[in-house]
Every structure is written in C-alpha cells, then in structure tokens.
Design a protein around this motif. Sequence first.
Motif, mmCIF file in Angstrom:
data_model
loop_
_atom_site.group_PDB
_atom_site.id
_atom_site.type_symbol
_atom_site.label_atom_id
_atom_site.label_comp_id
_atom_site.label_asym_id
_atom_site.label_seq_id
_atom_site.Cartn_x
_atom_site.Cartn_y
_atom_site.Cartn_z
ATOM 1 N N CYS A 5 0.847 -1.180 0.000
ATOM 2 C CA CYS A 5 0.000 0.000 0.000
ATOM 3 C C CYS A 5 0.895 1.247 0.000
ATOM 4 O O CYS A 5 2.083 1.178 0.309
ATOM 5 C CB CYS A 5 -0.874 -0.051 1.266
ATOM 6 S SG CYS A 5 -2.058 1.291 1.397
ATOM 7 N N GLN A 6 0.310 2.370 -0.289
ATOM 8 C CA GLN A 6 1.031 3.646 -0.258
ATOM 9 C C GLN A 6 1.633 3.923 1.112
ATOM 10 O O GLN A 6 2.657 4.589 1.223
ATOM 11 C CB GLN A 6 0.090 4.791 -0.630
ATOM 12 C CG GLN A 6 -0.575 4.630 -1.975
ATOM 13 C CD GLN A 6 -1.720 5.594 -2.135
ATOM 14 O OE1 GLN A 6 -1.564 6.790 -1.923
ATOM 15 N NE2 GLN A 6 -2.881 5.080 -2.497
ATOM 16 N N CYS A 7 1.016 3.400 2.163
ATOM 17 C CA CYS A 7 1.487 3.641 3.528
ATOM 18 C C CYS A 7 2.662 2.734 3.897
ATOM 19 O O CYS A 7 3.270 2.904 4.944
ATOM 20 C CB CYS A 7 0.349 3.464 4.532
ATOM 21 S SG CYS A 7 -0.149 1.745 4.776
ATOM 22 N N GLY A 8 2.968 1.760 3.030
ATOM 23 C CA GLY A 8 4.076 0.858 3.285
ATOM 24 C C GLY A 8 3.670 -0.508 3.821
ATOM 25 O O GLY A 8 4.466 -1.431 3.841
ATOM 26 N N GLN A 9 2.420 -0.638 4.247
ATOM 27 C CA GLN A 9 1.920 -1.925 4.736
ATOM 28 C C GLN A 9 1.657 -2.865 3.560
ATOM 29 O O GLN A 9 1.436 -2.429 2.440
ATOM 30 C CB GLN A 9 0.614 -1.731 5.520
ATOM 31 C CG GLN A 9 0.757 -0.931 6.779
ATOM 32 C CD GLN A 9 1.605 -1.662 7.803
ATOM 33 O OE1 GLN A 9 1.438 -2.837 8.053
ATOM 34 N NE2 GLN A 9 2.550 -0.929 8.390
ATOM 35 N N ARG A 10 1.657 -4.139 3.843
ATOM 36 C CA ARG A 10 1.336 -5.131 2.814
ATOM 37 C C ARG A 10 -0.122 -4.943 2.380
ATOM 38 O O ARG A 10 -1.024 -4.864 3.209
ATOM 39 C CB ARG A 10 1.557 -6.527 3.372
ATOM 40 C CG ARG A 10 1.369 -7.606 2.364
ATOM 41 C CD ARG A 10 1.772 -8.926 2.937
ATOM 42 N NE ARG A 10 1.308 -9.992 2.070
ATOM 43 C CZ ARG A 10 1.360 -11.250 2.375
ATOM 44 N NH1 ARG A 10 1.862 -11.633 3.530
ATOM 45 N NH2 ARG A 10 0.919 -12.155 1.542
ATOM 46 N N LEU A 13 -5.987 -5.755 -0.270
ATOM 47 C CA LEU A 13 -7.148 -5.531 -1.133
ATOM 48 C C LEU A 13 -6.730 -4.865 -2.438
ATOM 49 O O LEU A 13 -5.720 -4.168 -2.488
ATOM 50 C CB LEU A 13 -8.152 -4.593 -0.438
ATOM 51 C CG LEU A 13 -8.715 -5.056 0.890
ATOM 52 C CD1 LEU A 13 -9.395 -3.905 1.592
ATOM 53 C CD2 LEU A 13 -9.686 -6.181 0.669
ATOM 54 N N VAL A 14 -7.541 -5.070 -3.450
ATOM 55 C CA VAL A 14 -7.387 -4.333 -4.700
ATOM 56 C C VAL A 14 -8.538 -3.345 -4.759
ATOM 57 O O VAL A 14 -9.704 -3.725 -4.672
ATOM 58 C CB VAL A 14 -7.429 -5.271 -5.925
ATOM 59 C CG1 VAL A 14 -7.404 -4.476 -7.210
ATOM 60 C CG2 VAL A 14 -6.273 -6.249 -5.875
ATOM 61 N N PHE A 27 -14.162 -2.705 -14.319
ATOM 62 C CA PHE A 27 -13.861 -3.597 -13.200
ATOM 63 C C PHE A 27 -12.577 -4.381 -13.448
ATOM 64 O O PHE A 27 -11.734 -4.509 -12.573
ATOM 65 C CB PHE A 27 -15.031 -4.566 -12.971
ATOM 66 C CG PHE A 27 -14.818 -5.495 -11.810
ATOM 67 C CD1 PHE A 27 -15.197 -5.129 -10.538
ATOM 68 C CD2 PHE A 27 -14.240 -6.751 -12.000
ATOM 69 C CE1 PHE A 27 -14.997 -5.989 -9.467
ATOM 70 C CE2 PHE A 27 -14.037 -7.618 -10.933
ATOM 71 C CZ PHE A 27 -14.413 -7.232 -9.655
ATOM 72 N N TRP A 28 -12.404 -4.917 -14.648
ATOM 73 C CA TRP A 28 -11.253 -5.759 -14.972
ATOM 74 C C TRP A 28 -10.081 -4.992 -15.569
ATOM 75 O O TRP A 28 -9.053 -5.583 -15.885
ATOM 76 C CB TRP A 28 -11.675 -6.888 -15.909
ATOM 77 C CG TRP A 28 -12.559 -7.867 -15.203
ATOM 78 C CD1 TRP A 28 -13.888 -8.079 -15.416
ATOM 79 C CD2 TRP A 28 -12.179 -8.757 -14.149
ATOM 80 N NE1 TRP A 28 -14.361 -9.040 -14.554
ATOM 81 C CE2 TRP A 28 -13.325 -9.475 -13.763
ATOM 82 C CE3 TRP A 28 -10.992 -9.010 -13.476
ATOM 83 C CZ2 TRP A 28 -13.322 -10.434 -12.756
ATOM 84 C CZ3 TRP A 28 -10.972 -9.964 -12.477
ATOM 85 C CH2 TRP A 28 -12.132 -10.665 -12.125
ATOM 86 N N ASP A 29 -10.197 -3.693 -15.717
ATOM 87 C CA ASP A 29 -9.114 -2.869 -16.264
ATOM 88 C C ASP A 29 -8.016 -2.714 -15.210
ATOM 89 O O ASP A 29 -8.175 -1.997 -14.223
ATOM 90 C CB ASP A 29 -9.666 -1.501 -16.670
ATOM 91 C CG ASP A 29 -8.616 -0.579 -17.258
ATOM 92 O OD1 ASP A 29 -7.420 -0.958 -17.329
ATOM 93 O OD2 ASP A 29 -8.998 0.542 -17.640
ATOM 94 N N PRO A 35 -3.265 -1.284 -5.154
ATOM 95 C CA PRO A 35 -3.170 -2.129 -3.964
ATOM 96 C C PRO A 35 -3.312 -1.283 -2.708
ATOM 97 O O PRO A 35 -2.699 -0.221 -2.587
ATOM 98 C CB PRO A 35 -1.763 -2.726 -4.076
ATOM 99 C CG PRO A 35 -0.990 -1.701 -4.830
ATOM 100 C CD PRO A 35 -1.966 -1.053 -5.773
ATOM 101 N N LEU A 36 -4.153 -1.723 -1.789
ATOM 102 C CA LEU A 36 -4.342 -1.006 -0.520
ATOM 103 C C LEU A 36 -4.406 -1.995 0.633
ATOM 104 O O LEU A 36 -4.875 -3.124 0.472
ATOM 105 C CB LEU A 36 -5.655 -0.204 -0.527
ATOM 106 C CG LEU A 36 -5.758 0.997 -1.448
ATOM 107 C CD1 LEU A 36 -7.147 1.612 -1.339
ATOM 108 C CD2 LEU A 36 -4.696 2.025 -1.170
ATOM 109 N N CYS A 37 -3.969 -1.560 1.800
ATOM 110 C CA CYS A 37 -4.195 -2.341 3.015
ATOM 111 C C CYS A 37 -5.633 -2.057 3.466
ATOM 112 O O CYS A 37 -6.260 -1.089 3.019
ATOM 113 C CB CYS A 37 -3.180 -1.965 4.102
ATOM 114 S SG CYS A 37 -3.360 -0.305 4.787
ATOM 115 N N THR A 38 -6.148 -2.888 4.331
ATOM 116 C CA THR A 38 -7.544 -2.735 4.771
ATOM 117 C C THR A 38 -7.774 -1.374 5.418
ATOM 118 O O THR A 38 -8.776 -0.710 5.149
ATOM 119 C CB THR A 38 -7.913 -3.866 5.746
ATOM 120 O OG1 THR A 38 -7.732 -5.113 5.075
ATOM 121 C CG2 THR A 38 -9.362 -3.759 6.196
#
Length: 52
Positions: A5-10, A13-14, A27-29, A35-38
């Motif tokens: 994620c931008q914050c550095g965490q794994r 979620l997409v 949706f599929w693009d 990528p984001l953490c929860t």
Amino acid sequence: MHQHCQCGQRATLVDHVIAHKGDTNLFWDRSNWQPLCTRCHNKHKQRLERSQ
C-alpha cells in the motif's frame, strides 16, 4: 510477489481508482486497480462516502 500500500503496509485488497459501478470493462481494467491495506481502503472509502 506481494504488493504494498502507499502507507508501506502489505496490501490486502485491490481497490478500483475509478468506481466501476457495474461496468465489467472498468472492473477488470488493471490500470484502474491500486493495492491497498484494509486500513487505508476503509479510510479512503469513508472519506468518499462523506463527500457525497
């Protein structure tokens, strides 16, 4: 390979940069994915919901 994620965490979620609203092409693009953490995903979505 794990995305982060931008914050550095794994990332766990997409997220869709532009809401797909049922549009399967968007949706599929993959260029619309991030990528984001929860925690960041939930914070991002809450901010969007408050602004609407």
